[in-house]
Motif scaffolding. Structure first.
Motif, PDB file in Angstrom:
ATOM      1  N   MET A 158       0.845  -1.198   0.000  1.00  0.00           N
ATOM      2  CA  MET A 158       0.000   0.000   0.000  1.00  0.00           C
ATOM      3  C   MET A 158       0.879   1.246   0.000  1.00  0.00           C
ATOM      4  O   MET A 158       2.021   1.222   0.421  1.00  0.00           O
ATOM      5  N   ALA A 159       0.276   2.342  -0.472  1.00  0.00           N
ATOM      6  CA  ALA A 159       0.878   3.666  -0.297  1.00  0.00           C
ATOM      7  C   ALA A 159      -0.260   4.666  -0.223  1.00  0.00           C
ATOM      8  O   ALA A 159      -1.188   4.605  -1.039  1.00  0.00           O
ATOM      9  N   ASP A 160      -0.211   5.550   0.751  1.00  0.00           N
ATOM     10  CA  ASP A 160      -1.269   6.547   0.932  1.00  0.00           C
ATOM     11  C   ASP A 160      -2.658   5.910   1.002  1.00  0.00           C
ATOM     12  O   ASP A 160      -3.624   6.434   0.440  1.00  0.00           O
ATOM     13  N   GLY A 161      -2.735   4.769   1.651  1.00  0.00           N
ATOM     14  CA  GLY A 161      -4.036   4.140   1.847  1.00  0.00           C
ATOM     15  C   GLY A 161      -4.598   3.418   0.647  1.00  0.00           C
ATOM     16  O   GLY A 161      -5.728   2.931   0.682  1.00  0.00           O
ATOM     17  N   GLU A 162      -3.803   3.337  -0.430  1.00  0.00           N
ATOM     18  CA  GLU A 162      -4.287   2.629  -1.612  1.00  0.00           C
ATOM     19  C   GLU A 162      -3.344   1.493  -1.974  1.00  0.00           C
ATOM     20  O   GLU A 162      -2.134   1.600  -1.791  1.00  0.00           O
ATOM     21  N   PRO A 163      -3.887   0.411  -2.536  1.00  0.00           N
ATOM     22  CA  PRO A 163      -3.006  -0.662  -3.005  1.00  0.00           C
ATOM     23  C   PRO A 163      -2.236  -0.188  -4.235  1.00  0.00           C
ATOM     24  O   PRO A 163      -2.793   0.475  -5.104  1.00  0.00           O
ATOM     25  N   VAL A 164      -0.945  -0.490  -4.294  1.00  0.00           N
ATOM     26  CA  VAL A 164      -0.135  -0.060  -5.445  1.00  0.00           C
ATOM     27  C   VAL A 164       0.524  -1.213  -6.179  1.00  0.00           C
ATOM     28  O   VAL A 164       0.857  -1.092  -7.351  1.00  0.00           O
ATOM     29  N   MET A 165       0.723  -2.326  -5.492  1.00  0.00           N
ATOM     30  CA  MET A 165       1.249  -3.492  -6.205  1.00  0.00           C
ATOM     31  C   MET A 165       0.952  -4.781  -5.454  1.00  0.00           C
ATOM     32  O   MET A 165       0.711  -4.782  -4.255  1.00  0.00           O
ATOM     33  N   THR A 166       0.979  -5.874  -6.182  1.00  0.00           N
ATOM     34  CA  THR A 166       0.740  -7.185  -5.598  1.00  0.00           C
ATOM     35  C   THR A 166       1.756  -8.156  -6.188  1.00  0.00           C
ATOM     36  O   THR A 166       2.029  -8.113  -7.389  1.00  0.00           O
ATOM     37  N   SER A 167       2.326  -8.988  -5.319  1.00  0.00           N
ATOM     38  CA  SER A 167       3.271  -9.991  -5.793  1.00  0.00           C
ATOM     39  C   SER A 167       2.833 -11.370  -5.361  1.00  0.00           C
ATOM     40  O   SER A 167       2.333 -11.543  -4.239  1.00  0.00           O
ATOM     41  N   VAL A 168       3.028 -12.333  -6.229  1.00  0.00           N
ATOM     42  CA  VAL A 168       2.831 -13.735  -5.879  1.00  0.00           C
ATOM     43  C   VAL A 168       4.133 -14.454  -6.171  1.00  0.00           C
ATOM     44  O   VAL A 168       4.619 -14.427  -7.304  1.00  0.00           O
ATOM     45  N   TYR A 169       4.734 -15.017  -5.127  1.00  0.00           N
ATOM     46  CA  TYR A 169       6.015 -15.710  -5.280  1.00  0.00           C
ATOM     47  C   TYR A 169       5.807 -17.211  -5.170  1.00  0.00           C
ATOM     48  O   TYR A 169       5.109 -17.672  -4.278  1.00  0.00           O
ATOM     49  N   ILE A 170       6.442 -17.955  -6.063  1.00  0.00           N
ATOM     50  CA  ILE A 170       6.391 -19.413  -6.022  1.00  0.00           C
ATOM     51  C   ILE A 170       7.789 -19.926  -5.734  1.00  0.00           C
ATOM     52  O   ILE A 170       8.707 -19.695  -6.528  1.00  0.00           O
ATOM     53  N   LEU A 171       7.968 -20.599  -4.584  1.00  0.00           N
ATOM     54  CA  LEU A 171       9.274 -21.156  -4.242  1.00  0.00           C
ATOM     55  C   LEU A 171       9.180 -22.668  -4.115  1.00  0.00           C
ATOM     56  O   LEU A 171       8.240 -23.175  -3.495  1.00  0.00           O
ATOM     57  N   PRO A 172      10.147 -23.401  -4.667  1.00  0.00           N
ATOM     58  CA  PRO A 172      10.174 -24.844  -4.432  1.00  0.00           C
ATOM     59  C   PRO A 172      10.289 -25.107  -2.938  1.00  0.00           C
ATOM     60  O   PRO A 172      11.079 -24.440  -2.254  1.00  0.00           O
ATOM     61  N   LYS A 173       9.512 -26.069  -2.461  1.00  0.00           N
ATOM     62  CA  LYS A 173       9.569 -26.443  -1.037  1.00  0.00           C
ATOM     63  C   LYS A 173      10.987 -26.891  -0.660  1.00  0.00           C
ATOM     64  O   LYS A 173      11.441 -26.677   0.462  1.00  0.00           O
ATOM     65  N   SER A 174      11.700 -27.478  -1.637  1.00  0.00           N
ATOM     66  CA  SER A 174      13.062 -27.949  -1.381  1.00  0.00           C
ATOM     67  C   SER A 174      14.000 -26.799  -1.049  1.00  0.00           C
ATOM     68  O   SER A 174      15.025 -26.983  -0.396  1.00  0.00           O
TER      69      SER A 174
END
Lengths: 222, 222
Positions: B116-132
């Motif tokens: 968020m910035a200034d009360g608004e959403p500005v970016m979203t990330s989805v990370y995929i990591l191998p469990k290993s």
DNA sequence: CAGTGGTCTAGACCACCGC
DNA sequence: CGGTGGTCTAGACCACTGC
């Protein structure tokens, strides 16, 4: 390394040893090492050694190198064919002035080109050239093919660099509307300033690409 | 050159002359010349001479160098603040498998973060990591700040490279909907594979950016 | 401390360009 | 042909790493 003969993790003999094996001086051998390191094929660790690292697939058509739109079309496997092309004269806006090293109101030539593939529009470009550079070269409609090549052959100007902003244009943009022929077709906009070998701005471009036809990659390093 | 003391077009004395002036060998002087050439400040012409060219403004926050999203937020002048963060476990899809050197169905950790910035959403990330790779590091929710730094400090993994595809996501994408808070807010998607110093894939990311908040630049050369 | 890569040198010869 | 940058050499010394 590309053929897998030297597996990832393989450690090279020391530099003096390798230089001797190839019959060259150590500096000369190191020049080759540096190239391979820049290509991301090996890792050099001071005081430790030089190692083969995992080889990545090469992606030829990416954004790291500057290409003309004609070259991009060819890379995407599309036949180059203009849909339409218009030339008009106009005055430089404040925005273009900042990029082209001009003053607002200076005369410019505005060139617009649409490209088709399989009967559908796939990209649109709008080029802004200072009249002082373009002159009357575009008055006779004999121009076709790559703008880069035209500039090089007709005006002796070589494009060396570009500064590119990547944007999602608003859906209300008329160029977006003309390209968004399918409901979920995304359109990507590149606003590019192109420079010659002396870093002088030659033209400014709005390039609209259908993102279902063109894919854009960058390789980035820290 | 940056201060304008050496104007564009200025021709340097020959290399042997300059090397002597600085009291170094010619090869050493040439190393410096090469750096300036790579920075785009001078032009070297075989058999002709070395010249100062027009100095371009430096754009610090561009796509040529790999940055963590935390660094990009800082560069955009935004205070880092998470809106939400979730961790879940899942199975690798066909698509991720291709990028992460895994098999479909292998266990992965899926990390989702909104900023968020200034009360608004500005970016979203989805990370995929191998469990290993991820192990149980994300089970305790103590994780905050940069993922790059977390990987480096907690797991000893350094991210060196990324391979980034730039896309316009479809408007139907739920992440787009959550970011498109204003009618004409464009959303840009970067799908990135991140590699360590051995070119081994560490994680795959979907990064959604509001294009009215973040601007993206690339400098490209032929 | 031994072994690795990083840097610098003084000199030679080659390749290119413009006159 | 003279002057420019491009390449290569043989050797020296420094800086870093791991044992």
């Amino acid at each position: 390394m590309d053929r897998g003969l030297l597996p990832p993790g393989y450690r090279f003999p020391s530099e003096p040893e390798m230089a001797a094996k190839f019959g060259v001086s150590r500096e000369t051998f190191r020049a080759a090492v540096k190239k391979l390191e820049e290509e991301g094929k090996i890792r050099v660790q001071h005081g430790v050694g030089t190692f083969v690292i995992r080889q990545l697939d090469h992606v030829p058509s990416n954004l790291n190198r500057l290409q003309s739109t004609s070259e991009m079309l060819r890379a995407a496997g599309l036949q180059e064919s203009d849909r339409h092309q218009t030339v008009r004269h106009g005055e430089c806006t404040e925005e273009w002035a900042a990029y082209l090293n001009l003053k607002a109101g200076d005369p410019v030539v505005i060139l617009e080109r649409g490209r088709m593939a399989d009967g559908e529009p796939v990209m649109t470009s709008v080029y802004i050239l200072p009249k002082s550079i373009a002159g009357r070269s575009f008055d006779s409609a004999a121009f076709s093919g790559s703008l880069f090549q035209f500039l090089e052959h007709e005006l002796g100007i070589t494009i060396r660099k570009s500064h590119t902003e990547i944007k999602v244009p608003p859906a209300s943009d008329p160029y977006v509307k003309s390209l968004a022929v399918h409901p979920d077709t995304g359109v990507l906009l590149m606003q590019q300033t192109h420079y010659d070998e002396n870093n002088f701005p030659v033209f400014y471009a709005y390039d609209y690409f259908r993102n279902d036809v063109f894919r854009f990659w960058i390789d980035r390093m820290r």
